[in-house]
Design a protein around this motif. Structure first.
Motif, PDB file in Angstrom:
ATOM      1  N   THR A   1       0.768  -1.216   0.034  1.00  0.00           N
ATOM      2  CA  THR A   1       0.032  -0.133  -0.272  1.00  0.00           C
ATOM      3  C   THR A   1       0.702   1.322   0.116  1.00  0.00           C
ATOM      4  O   THR A   1       0.673   2.159  -0.937  1.00  0.00           O
ATOM      5  N   ILE A   2       1.939   1.280   0.701  1.00  0.00           N
ATOM      6  CA  ILE A   2       2.626   2.406   0.897  1.00  0.00           C
ATOM      7  C   ILE A   2       3.397   2.533  -0.324  1.00  0.00           C
ATOM      8  O   ILE A   2       3.664   3.687  -0.677  1.00  0.00           O
ATOM      9  N   VAL A   3       3.733   1.584  -0.988  1.00  0.00           N
ATOM     10  CA  VAL A   3       4.401   1.741  -2.467  1.00  0.00           C
ATOM     11  C   VAL A   3       3.556   2.533  -3.404  1.00  0.00           C
ATOM     12  O   VAL A   3       3.884   3.612  -4.151  1.00  0.00           O
ATOM     13  N   VAL A   4       2.241   2.230  -3.413  1.00  0.00           N
ATOM     14  CA  VAL A   4       1.154   2.970  -4.241  1.00  0.00           C
ATOM     15  C   VAL A   4       1.051   4.332  -3.743  1.00  0.00           C
ATOM     16  O   VAL A   4       1.195   5.431  -4.669  1.00  0.00           O
ATOM     17  N   PHE A   5       1.055   4.641  -2.447  1.00  0.00           N
ATOM     18  CA  PHE A   5       0.843   5.826  -1.675  1.00  0.00           C
ATOM     19  C   PHE A   5       2.047   6.775  -2.067  1.00  0.00           C
ATOM     20  O   PHE A   5       2.050   7.892  -2.138  1.00  0.00           O
ATOM     21  N   ASP A   6       3.095   6.135  -1.983  1.00  0.00           N
ATOM     22  CA  ASP A   6       4.333   7.120  -2.189  1.00  0.00           C
ATOM     23  C   ASP A   6       4.524   7.414  -3.695  1.00  0.00           C
ATOM     24  O   ASP A   6       4.872   8.526  -3.647  1.00  0.00           O
ATOM     25  N   ARG A   7       4.286   6.432  -4.583  1.00  0.00           N
ATOM     26  CA  ARG A   7       3.907   7.150  -5.841  1.00  0.00           C
ATOM     27  C   ARG A   7       3.198   8.122  -6.242  1.00  0.00           C
ATOM     28  O   ARG A   7       3.183   9.195  -6.947  1.00  0.00           O
ATOM     29  N   THR A   8       1.838   7.982  -5.554  1.00  0.00           N
ATOM     30  CA  THR A   8       0.952   9.210  -5.317  1.00  0.00           C
ATOM     31  C   THR A   8       1.702  10.499  -4.737  1.00  0.00           C
ATOM     32  O   THR A   8       1.239  11.500  -5.384  1.00  0.00           O
ATOM     33  N   ARG A   9       2.314  10.353  -3.887  1.00  0.00           N
ATOM     34  CA  ARG A   9       3.001  11.330  -3.182  1.00  0.00           C
ATOM     35  C   ARG A   9       3.762  12.253  -4.153  1.00  0.00           C
ATOM     36  O   ARG A   9       3.933  13.486  -4.291  1.00  0.00           O
ATOM     37  N   GLU A  10       4.778  11.481  -4.871  1.00  0.00           N
ATOM     38  CA  GLU A  10       5.572  11.962  -5.712  1.00  0.00           C
ATOM     39  C   GLU A  10       4.921  12.566  -7.105  1.00  0.00           C
ATOM     40  O   GLU A  10       5.253  13.673  -7.411  1.00  0.00           O
ATOM     41  N   ASN A  11       3.859  12.096  -7.587  1.00  0.00           N
ATOM     42  CA  ASN A  11       3.022  12.660  -8.391  1.00  0.00           C
ATOM     43  C   ASN A  11       2.201  13.778  -7.951  1.00  0.00           C
ATOM     44  O   ASN A  11       2.143  14.766  -8.781  1.00  0.00           O
ATOM     45  N   LEU A  12       1.785  13.792  -6.627  1.00  0.00           N
ATOM     46  CA  LEU A  12       1.318  15.047  -6.385  1.00  0.00           C
ATOM     47  C   LEU A  12       2.134  16.155  -6.168  1.00  0.00           C
ATOM     48  O   LEU A  12       1.922  17.515  -6.414  1.00  0.00           O
ATOM     49  N   ALA A  13       3.495  15.855  -5.710  1.00  0.00           N
ATOM     50  CA  ALA A  13       4.399  16.938  -5.808  1.00  0.00           C
ATOM     51  C   ALA A  13       4.707  17.549  -7.159  1.00  0.00           C
ATOM     52  O   ALA A  13       5.028  18.854  -7.135  1.00  0.00           O
ATOM     53  N   ARG A  14       4.510  16.807  -8.023  1.00  0.00           N
ATOM     54  CA  ARG A  14       5.100  17.297  -9.397  1.00  0.00           C
ATOM     55  C   ARG A  14       3.825  17.805 -10.160  1.00  0.00           C
ATOM     56  O   ARG A  14       3.879  18.794 -10.940  1.00  0.00           O
ATOM     57  N   ASP A  15       2.580  17.443 -10.112  1.00  0.00           N
ATOM     58  CA  ASP A  15       1.494  17.639 -11.000  1.00  0.00           C
ATOM     59  C   ASP A  15       0.377  17.852 -10.346  1.00  0.00           C
ATOM     60  O   ASP A  15      -0.745  18.035 -10.853  1.00  0.00           O
ATOM     61  N   HIS A  16       0.298  18.234  -9.104  1.00  0.00           N
ATOM     62  CA  HIS A  16      -1.169  18.569  -8.371  1.00  0.00           C
ATOM     63  C   HIS A  16      -1.601  19.693  -8.778  1.00  0.00           C
ATOM     64  O   HIS A  16      -2.950  20.092  -8.715  1.00  0.00           O
ATOM     65  N   HIS A  17      -1.207  20.797  -9.559  1.00  0.00           N
ATOM     66  CA  HIS A  17      -1.637  21.919 -10.137  1.00  0.00           C
ATOM     67  C   HIS A  17      -2.193  21.745 -11.605  1.00  0.00           C
ATOM     68  O   HIS A  17      -2.951  22.617 -11.956  1.00  0.00           O
ATOM     69  N   LYS A  18      -1.757  20.690 -12.091  1.00  0.00           N
ATOM     70  CA  LYS A  18      -2.143  20.331 -13.679  1.00  0.00           C
ATOM     71  C   LYS A  18      -3.228  19.387 -13.630  1.00  0.00           C
ATOM     72  O   LYS A  18      -3.994  19.480 -14.526  1.00  0.00           O
ATOM     73  N   HIS A  19      -3.388  18.466 -12.737  1.00  0.00           N
ATOM     74  CA  HIS A  19      -4.337  17.422 -12.665  1.00  0.00           C
ATOM     75  C   HIS A  19      -5.385  17.404 -11.493  1.00  0.00           C
ATOM     76  O   HIS A  19      -4.942  17.615 -10.468  1.00  0.00           O
ATOM     77  N   ASP A  20      -6.567  16.709 -11.332  1.00  0.00           N
ATOM     78  CA  ASP A  20      -7.080  16.328 -10.438  1.00  0.00           C
ATOM     79  C   ASP A  20      -6.401  15.346  -9.577  1.00  0.00           C
ATOM     80  O   ASP A  20      -6.001  14.473 -10.055  1.00  0.00           O
ATOM     81  N   PHE A  21      -7.162  15.332  -8.232  1.00  0.00           N
ATOM     82  CA  PHE A  21      -6.522  14.089  -7.473  1.00  0.00           C
ATOM     83  C   PHE A  21      -6.980  12.780  -7.818  1.00  0.00           C
ATOM     84  O   PHE A  21      -5.885  11.930  -7.739  1.00  0.00           O
ATOM     85  N   ASP A  22      -8.030  12.432  -8.294  1.00  0.00           N
ATOM     86  CA  ASP A  22      -8.341  11.140  -8.618  1.00  0.00           C
ATOM     87  C   ASP A  22      -7.726  10.686  -9.996  1.00  0.00           C
ATOM     88  O   ASP A  22      -7.182   9.738 -10.113  1.00  0.00           O
ATOM     89  N   TYR A  23      -7.261  11.553 -10.760  1.00  0.00           N
ATOM     90  CA  TYR A  23      -6.279  11.315 -12.024  1.00  0.00           C
ATOM     91  C   TYR A  23      -5.082  11.013 -11.476  1.00  0.00           C
ATOM     92  O   TYR A  23      -4.382  10.045 -12.087  1.00  0.00           O
ATOM     93  N   ILE A  24      -4.520  11.570 -10.360  1.00  0.00           N
ATOM     94  CA  ILE A  24      -3.008  11.539 -10.001  1.00  0.00           C
ATOM     95  C   ILE A  24      -3.145  10.027  -9.326  1.00  0.00           C
ATOM     96  O   ILE A  24      -2.207   9.300  -9.494  1.00  0.00           O
ATOM     97  N   VAL A  25      -4.049   9.936  -8.732  1.00  0.00           N
ATOM     98  CA  VAL A  25      -4.113   8.657  -7.934  1.00  0.00           C
ATOM     99  C   VAL A  25      -4.345   7.535  -9.000  1.00  0.00           C
ATOM    100  O   VAL A  25      -3.435   6.347  -8.768  1.00  0.00           O
ATOM    101  N   ASN A  26      -5.117   7.538 -10.000  1.00  0.00           N
ATOM    102  CA  ASN A  26      -5.096   6.560 -10.890  1.00  0.00           C
ATOM    103  C   ASN A  26      -4.025   6.193 -11.705  1.00  0.00           C
ATOM    104  O   ASN A  26      -3.448   5.252 -11.935  1.00  0.00           O
ATOM    105  N   LYS A  27      -3.435   7.519 -12.208  1.00  0.00           N
ATOM    106  CA  LYS A  27      -2.047   7.212 -12.642  1.00  0.00           C
ATOM    107  C   LYS A  27      -0.883   6.493 -11.840  1.00  0.00           C
ATOM    108  O   LYS A  27      -0.024   5.727 -12.373  1.00  0.00           O
ATOM    109  N   SER A  28      -1.005   6.800 -10.593  1.00  0.00           N
ATOM    110  CA  SER A  28      -0.044   6.126  -9.647  1.00  0.00           C
ATOM    111  C   SER A  28      -0.356   4.726  -9.611  1.00  0.00           C
ATOM    112  O   SER A  28       0.455   3.778  -9.389  1.00  0.00           O
TER     113      SER A  28
END
Length: 201
Positions: A107-134
């Motif tokens: 679970t932490i592996v998935v959450f950690d990738r979500t954290r990385e993508n949020l830090a990079r793309d949270h202004h560009k995409h919605d949260f659900d898109y970033i989670v799905n991508k992760s």
């Protein structure tokens, strides 16, 4: 010839329902301590990612997924106990604690990738898109890791000793359920929680 020497009892041990209750209490305390430690660790690890989801929500979501991962193997063994006389022992408790560690790592592996993508793309995409991508970025790794682990456990189940079969069976169930929950339960639950919070605001 009868030996008239005095027999001295050095020690007396009894295994009964009192010992069983003591084991149950200690197992429950151990599981609760592990769950509390996991929440604290995840909240601390994700402390810098508070947009849009608070760090403690990652921990709570992981615990809900872990509860799922413990309930399923326990339910299977309750059924096995009812129909086949399988008993829950200290090895089952060990298996449950091992499942918790394996599943939270996934679970932490998935959450950690979500954290990385949020830090990079949270202004560009919605949260659900970033989670799905992760999830999509980590799903292959999760399945391959769990599959190789399951193959090894299955080999031990087939060729290992009779005394560890139930232990290995619990681990096999836990690996399957833990992989499922990491991909299909923890991350979607995080998105549902965030969407619900937004609607309330």
């Amino acid at each position: 010839i009868v030996d008239n020497s005095v027999i001295e009892e050095m020690r007396f041990e009894s295994i009964g329902p009192i010992i069983g209750q003591e084991l149950k209490d200690k197992a429950l305390k151990a599981i609760l301590a592990v769950l509390a430690a996991i929440i604290l660790y995840i909240a601390w690890a994700f402390r810098k990612v508070s947009d849009p989801v608070s760090s403690w929500k990652y921990g709570v979501t992981a615990i809900i997924a872990l509860a799922h991962d413990v309930i399923i193997p326990t339910g299977v063994f309750v059924l096995l106990g009812h129909f086949m006389g399988v008993e829950l022992d200290i090895l089952f408790v060990t298996a449950v604690l091992t499942i918790l560690g394996f599943s939270v790592n996934d679970t932490i592996v998935v959450f950690d990738r979500t954290r990385e993508n949020l830090a990079r793309d949270h202004h560009k995409h919605d949260f659900d898109y970033i989670v799905n991508k992760s999830v999509n970025e980590t799903i292959r790794r999760s399945i391959i890791t769990s599959l190789t682990t399951f193959v090894v456990l299955f080999a031990v189940y087939l060729f290992g000793g009779e005394t560890i079969k139930n232990f290995v069976l619990a681990l096999m169930i836990g690996v399957i359920v833990g992989t499922y929950s990491s991909i299909f339960l923890a991350s979607p639950l995080l998105v549902v929680w965030e969407n619900f919070s937004r609607k309330r605001k």
